[in-house]
Design a protein around this motif. Structure first.
Motif: not given
Length: 407
Positions: A3-10, A104-108, A131-138
């Protein structure tokens, strides 16, 4: 499930029942229950981290470790939302899922891998693209020690040769760049083949391009003559002044090409041709891309090109003499003095109109006397030809003729 809790985007409209008629449903969705949105967000993140394919990928000319593509992220989340029916029987358009990924990207939760398109960083907007690449911050499901090891395995300092070549690709046609990337070998360690492809492509393009130094051909001759006579410092300053006359785009292209040439010419770098020295190969292939002056001999052209290559870090600097002149003029302006008078002269002397007129007349007279003397003393002229030329001279300049021969 972790379980992961974080602030919900407005702006959580992605996870709530839409007020629009076509998205409304009578069923009570999970997202509408107390803390339901938090549960859905956590579920989405966990699913994305565990199901999307994370691996080493290549974008254009660079390889990136531990990344995933945007379209696959959308596929995973879209499938997860449909299967679990968090929003009841509401149809979820793919565009909504893209907005979820953007949030999800905006909230890192993950970040975009910086990629350059023709020298400019792409805007960090999530793209539903392969063609767009992304990487998890953790790093999910990994202990801290493994995380440290992964960080240590991140890409090392960019290869200077490849970096210089990539900078030159910005000026090649798009189709040529696409063809190059399609020809890359699948093996990640075959950088020799990549360099061979890049060098051949850049050389092909510049062999058919208009020379970058296609202005002031007389100056080319002057600089080459200075080099022949060993006056390197003066030749460098003259070259710096010449390059200042290039427009910004051509000067920047020339700077990148010259830098690539200097790196590729290094004998310790990738061997361009088995039987030839790197320096000579680079000179032969790129000479005409720099200067193609018919009045300049091949020897002087080679000398000029090698000089530019050897001094590529200095030729784009501001000439020392110019810097001094400008500094003195600015100082004079600050002190309220005439900048032209205080700056003195370097290449010419400032004179008034009367002196200019007197000097012009004297110089013209001296040259005409020399011409008259040459005609009179030329033994190769027949008597008839000499008499004709002297008559023409007397008709145009009788005073000088009389001064030389008398009445």
């Amino acid at each position: 499930m972790t379980w992961t809790y974080f602030e919900i985007p407005s702006d959580s409209s992605f996870l709530s029942c839409s007020t629009e008629t076509k998205y409304c449903t009578k069923s009570f969705s999970v997202a509408q229950k107390p803390f339901g949105a938090t549960y859905v967000w956590s579920s989405i993140i966990n699913t994305l981290q565990t199901q999307v394919e994370v691996k080493k990928r290549r974008h254009r000319l660079k390889r990136h470790n531990d990344c995933f593509v945007g379209s696959e992220a959308v596929d995973v989340i879209f499938s997860h939302l449909i299967q679990n029916k968090y929003f009841g029987d509401v149809d979820i358009p793919r565009a909504k899922v893209v907005r979820v990924c953007q949030a999800l990207m905006d909230y890192k939760v993950f970040e975009a891998i910086p990629t350059k398109v023709f020298g400019k960083d792409k805007k960090p907007t999530f793209e539903d693209s392969s063609c767009s690449l992304y990487r998890f911050t953790t790093i999910p499901n990994q202990d801290s020690q493994l995380g440290k090891e992964n960080k240590l395995c991140s890409p090392s300092r960019e290869d200077e040769w490849l970096s210089a070549a990539i900078d030159c690709l910005e000026y090649l046609p798009d189709q040529m760049v696409v063809e190059i990337s399609r020809s890359f070998p699948e093996q990640p360690d075959r950088t020799d083949l990549v360099k061979e492809l890049l060098f051949d492509a850049i050389g092909r393009y510049y062999s058919s391009r208009e020379p970058l130094l296609n202005h002031l051909s007389d100056v080319h001759n002057g600089i080459a003559e200075l080099l022949v006579n060993g006056k390197t410092e003066i030749a460098l300053e003259a070259t710096q002044l010449l390059l200042k006359l290039l427009d910004f785009q051509n000067r920047e292209e020339f700077r990148r090409l010259l830098y690539f040439m200097a790196v590729a010419a290094n004998p310790s770098e990738f061997k361009l041709q088995k039987e030839s020295d790197n320096r000579m190969v680079v000179k032969r292939i790129f000479s005409k891309a720099i200067v193609d002056n018919k009045n300049l001999s091949k020897g002087k052209t080679d000398l000029l090109v090698l000089f530019l290559m050897d001094h590529q870090k200095d030729v784009f600097k501001i000439p020392g003499t110019l810097h001094k002149i400008v500094s003195v003029k600015l100082m004079a302006i600050q002190n309220g003095r005439d900048p032209n008078r205080d700056a003195g002269y370097i290449y010419c002397q400032r004179i008034d109109q009367r002196d200019y007129s007197n000097n012009t007349q004297k110089t013209t007279k001296d040259e005409l006397l020399n011409l008259l003397k040459t005609i009179d003393e030329d033994s190769k002229l027949s008597a008839k030809e000499k008499k004709k030329l002297l008559g023409q001279f007397y008709k145009c300049h009788p005073d000088i003729f009389i001064e030389h021969f008398g009445d």
